[in-house]
Design a protein around this motif. Sequence first.
Motif, mmCIF file in Angstrom:
data_model
loop_
_atom_site.group_PDB
_atom_site.id
_atom_site.type_symbol
_atom_site.label_atom_id
_atom_site.label_comp_id
_atom_site.label_asym_id
_atom_site.label_seq_id
_atom_site.Cartn_x
_atom_site.Cartn_y
_atom_site.Cartn_z
ATOM 1 N N ARG A 1 -24.058 13.414 1.256
ATOM 2 C CA ARG A 1 -22.980 13.192 2.226
ATOM 3 C C ARG A 1 -22.315 14.505 2.628
ATOM 4 N NH1 ARG A 1 -18.761 9.088 0.652
ATOM 5 N NH2 ARG A 1 -18.026 9.702 2.684
ATOM 6 N N ASP A 2 -22.089 15.386 1.658
ATOM 7 C CA ASP A 2 -21.487 16.691 1.966
ATOM 8 C C ASP A 2 -22.386 17.504 2.885
ATOM 9 O OD1 ASP A 2 -19.304 16.042 0.414
ATOM 10 O OD2 ASP A 2 -19.984 17.191 -1.338
ATOM 11 N N ASP A 3 -23.704 17.431 2.653
ATOM 12 C CA ASP A 3 -24.654 18.149 3.484
ATOM 13 C C ASP A 3 -24.634 17.601 4.919
ATOM 14 O OD1 ASP A 3 -26.739 20.098 3.866
ATOM 15 O OD2 ASP A 3 -28.150 18.410 3.954
ATOM 16 N N LEU A 4 -24.572 16.273 5.062
ATOM 17 C CA LEU A 4 -24.484 15.672 6.400
ATOM 18 C C LEU A 4 -23.207 16.106 7.116
ATOM 19 C CD1 LEU A 4 -25.740 12.007 5.882
ATOM 20 C CD2 LEU A 4 -26.910 13.869 7.043
ATOM 21 N N LYS A 5 -22.093 16.145 6.373
ATOM 22 C CA LYS A 5 -20.812 16.557 6.948
ATOM 23 C C LYS A 5 -20.875 18.007 7.431
ATOM 24 C CE LYS A 5 -17.483 14.288 4.466
ATOM 25 N NZ LYS A 5 -16.396 14.190 3.510
ATOM 26 N N ARG B 1 -20.432 19.430 11.256
ATOM 27 C CA ARG B 1 -19.471 20.477 11.609
ATOM 28 C C ARG B 1 -20.152 21.610 12.368
ATOM 29 N NH1 ARG B 1 -16.847 20.554 6.078
ATOM 30 N NH2 ARG B 1 -15.230 19.013 6.296
ATOM 31 N N GLU B 2 -21.312 22.014 11.863
ATOM 32 C CA GLU B 2 -22.066 23.086 12.528
ATOM 33 C C GLU B 2 -22.456 22.682 13.945
ATOM 34 O OE1 GLU B 2 -23.119 26.301 11.798
ATOM 35 O OE2 GLU B 2 -21.603 26.103 10.239
ATOM 36 N N GLU B 3 -22.861 21.419 14.093
ATOM 37 C CA GLU B 3 -23.316 20.920 15.392
ATOM 38 C C GLU B 3 -22.196 20.926 16.429
ATOM 39 O OE1 GLU B 3 -25.074 16.738 17.225
ATOM 40 O OE2 GLU B 3 -25.114 17.056 15.061
#
Length: 115
Positions: A55-59, A63-65
Amino acid sequence: MKASTMLEHESQYATILAFDVKIERDAQDLADSLGVKIFQADIIYHLFDQFMAYRDDLKRKKREEFKSIAVFPCKLKILPKFIFNSRDPIVMGVMVEAGIVKEGTPICVPSKEGG
């Protein structure tokens, strides 16, 4: 297949948490083809940690996107003694009164009537 219905709503929850069970090859293949992520661990805390890291990686990816369109508001006070260049590029000292200054934040000067 039931977990894949979450892909329509919130893809981060299209997951299966498999605690202390073996994942059959057919189930893994079906999950891969549907886009469902399967986490497997024999220790419940490891399973939890895997899911939270996912989940942290998806978040972080989200954010980067969207970082190029996100604007983080802040309020700055210009320090008159520290104006080094008043034209392009403007170089001056400021004090942050509210918010957080981030690189790329657009700056505007409000009118005297409006505040």
